[in-house]
Design a protein around this motif. Structure first.
Motif, mmCIF file in Angstrom:
data_model
loop_
_atom_site.group_PDB
_atom_site.id
_atom_site.type_symbol
_atom_site.label_atom_id
_atom_site.label_comp_id
_atom_site.label_asym_id
_atom_site.label_seq_id
_atom_site.Cartn_x
_atom_site.Cartn_y
_atom_site.Cartn_z
ATOM 1 N N ALA A 66 0.964 -1.262 -0.041
ATOM 2 C CA ALA A 66 0.088 0.038 0.048
ATOM 3 C C ALA A 66 0.802 1.247 0.095
ATOM 4 O O ALA A 66 0.319 2.234 0.444
ATOM 5 C CB ALA A 66 -1.047 -0.058 1.304
ATOM 6 N N GLU A 67 2.150 1.258 -0.627
ATOM 7 C CA GLU A 67 3.197 2.227 -0.689
ATOM 8 C C GLU A 67 2.418 3.526 -0.926
ATOM 9 O O GLU A 67 2.564 4.653 -0.486
ATOM 10 C CB GLU A 67 4.222 1.904 -1.380
ATOM 11 N N ALA A 68 1.502 3.563 -2.084
ATOM 12 C CA ALA A 68 0.919 4.841 -2.826
ATOM 13 C C ALA A 68 -0.157 5.453 -1.813
ATOM 14 O O ALA A 68 -0.363 6.276 -1.686
ATOM 15 C CB ALA A 68 0.554 4.589 -4.032
ATOM 16 N N ASP A 69 -0.559 4.445 -0.964
ATOM 17 C CA ASP A 69 -1.796 5.093 -0.100
ATOM 18 C C ASP A 69 -1.268 5.502 1.275
ATOM 19 O O ASP A 69 -1.954 6.184 1.836
ATOM 20 C CB ASP A 69 -2.728 3.850 0.191
ATOM 21 N N LEU A 70 0.014 5.248 1.763
ATOM 22 C CA LEU A 70 0.316 5.567 2.910
ATOM 23 C C LEU A 70 1.199 6.753 2.947
ATOM 24 O O LEU A 70 2.407 6.722 2.287
ATOM 25 C CB LEU A 70 1.016 4.374 3.675
ATOM 26 N N SER A 71 1.157 7.624 3.820
ATOM 27 C CA SER A 71 2.042 8.702 3.904
ATOM 28 C C SER A 71 3.182 8.331 4.694
ATOM 29 O O SER A 71 3.126 7.095 5.475
ATOM 30 C CB SER A 71 1.252 9.943 4.584
ATOM 31 N N GLU A 127 -5.919 6.729 6.483
ATOM 32 C CA GLU A 127 -4.812 6.016 5.497
ATOM 33 C C GLU A 127 -4.638 4.642 5.951
ATOM 34 O O GLU A 127 -4.602 3.665 4.997
ATOM 35 C CB GLU A 127 -3.611 6.736 5.232
ATOM 36 N N ILE A 128 -4.299 4.320 7.169
ATOM 37 C CA ILE A 128 -4.077 3.062 7.410
ATOM 38 C C ILE A 128 -5.289 2.069 7.499
ATOM 39 O O ILE A 128 -5.237 1.060 6.823
ATOM 40 C CB ILE A 128 -3.581 2.887 8.996
ATOM 41 N N GLU A 129 -6.346 2.676 7.798
ATOM 42 C CA GLU A 129 -7.609 1.692 7.565
ATOM 43 C C GLU A 129 -7.868 1.523 6.325
ATOM 44 O O GLU A 129 -8.372 0.400 5.980
ATOM 45 C CB GLU A 129 -8.875 2.429 8.479
ATOM 46 N N SER A 130 -7.830 2.292 5.225
ATOM 47 C CA SER A 130 -7.931 2.067 3.964
ATOM 48 C C SER A 130 -6.937 1.301 3.302
ATOM 49 O O SER A 130 -7.349 0.264 2.527
ATOM 50 C CB SER A 130 -7.949 3.424 3.010
ATOM 51 N N ALA A 131 -5.726 1.214 3.736
ATOM 52 C CA ALA A 131 -4.757 0.382 3.262
ATOM 53 C C ALA A 131 -5.121 -1.044 3.682
ATOM 54 O O ALA A 131 -4.981 -1.869 2.789
ATOM 55 C CB ALA A 131 -3.441 0.827 3.553
ATOM 56 N N VAL A 132 -5.100 -1.171 4.879
ATOM 57 C CA VAL A 132 -5.677 -2.651 5.392
ATOM 58 C C VAL A 132 -6.648 -3.289 4.876
ATOM 59 O O VAL A 132 -6.782 -4.235 4.619
ATOM 60 C CB VAL A 132 -5.673 -2.749 6.937
ATOM 61 N N GLU A 133 -7.819 -2.491 4.551
ATOM 62 C CA GLU A 133 -9.155 -2.793 3.839
ATOM 63 C C GLU A 133 -8.814 -3.425 2.483
ATOM 64 O O GLU A 133 -9.130 -4.292 2.342
ATOM 65 C CB GLU A 133 -10.052 -1.669 3.873
ATOM 66 N N GLY A 186 -11.250 -11.644 13.229
ATOM 67 C CA GLY A 186 -11.230 -11.308 11.782
ATOM 68 C C GLY A 186 -11.022 -9.726 11.731
ATOM 69 O O GLY A 186 -11.303 -8.969 10.555
ATOM 70 N N MET A 187 -10.352 -9.106 12.753
ATOM 71 C CA MET A 187 -10.028 -7.718 12.696
ATOM 72 C C MET A 187 -8.292 -7.660 12.783
ATOM 73 O O MET A 187 -7.822 -8.793 13.302
ATOM 74 C CB MET A 187 -10.341 -6.880 13.726
ATOM 75 N N LEU A 188 -7.604 -6.789 12.074
ATOM 76 C CA LEU A 188 -6.243 -6.496 12.392
ATOM 77 C C LEU A 188 -5.959 -5.734 13.473
ATOM 78 O O LEU A 188 -6.692 -4.528 13.432
ATOM 79 C CB LEU A 188 -5.651 -6.009 10.923
ATOM 80 N N VAL A 189 -5.304 -6.089 14.407
ATOM 81 C CA VAL A 189 -5.170 -5.218 15.717
ATOM 82 C C VAL A 189 -3.652 -4.665 15.503
ATOM 83 O O VAL A 189 -2.544 -5.459 15.482
ATOM 84 C CB VAL A 189 -5.281 -6.072 17.009
ATOM 85 N N LEU A 190 -3.797 -3.328 15.625
ATOM 86 C CA LEU A 190 -2.243 -2.810 15.800
ATOM 87 C C LEU A 190 -2.102 -2.350 17.296
ATOM 88 O O LEU A 190 -2.631 -1.410 17.648
ATOM 89 C CB LEU A 190 -2.406 -1.459 15.065
#
Length: 72
Positions: free
Chosen positions: A10-15, A54-60, A32-36
């Motif tokens: 997701a390089e292009a999506d993450l600042s 950005e993080i949530e969109s990239a993970v999705e 079923g969730m990613l826990v950071l």
């Protein structure tokens, strides 16, 4: 599932700030969730809506999962 893979996929999506949070976080899949697991610096950056979005969109997009955060 690891931070490097997410950052690469997701390089292009993450600042730079979002990459910093993801790179320092501990990633775990639970119910079923990613826990950071984020440290204090990451938690401060997550107060910025743009970084969280950005993080949530990239993970999705990359893994099709929702994100939850917890203090590490």
């Amino acid at each position: 599932m690891n931070a490097d893979t997410l950052i690469q996929e997701a390089e292009a999506d993450l600042s730079l700030l979002s990459r910093l949070v993801v790179g320092r976080a501990m990633l775990q899949e639970r119910n079923g969730m990613l826990v950071l697991g984020v440290d204090q610096g990451g938690a401060r950056l997550l107060t910025m809506d743009r970084v969280r979005h950005e993080i949530e969109s990239a993970v999705e997009r990359v893994w099709g999962m929702e994100v939850a955060y917890e203090r590490a």
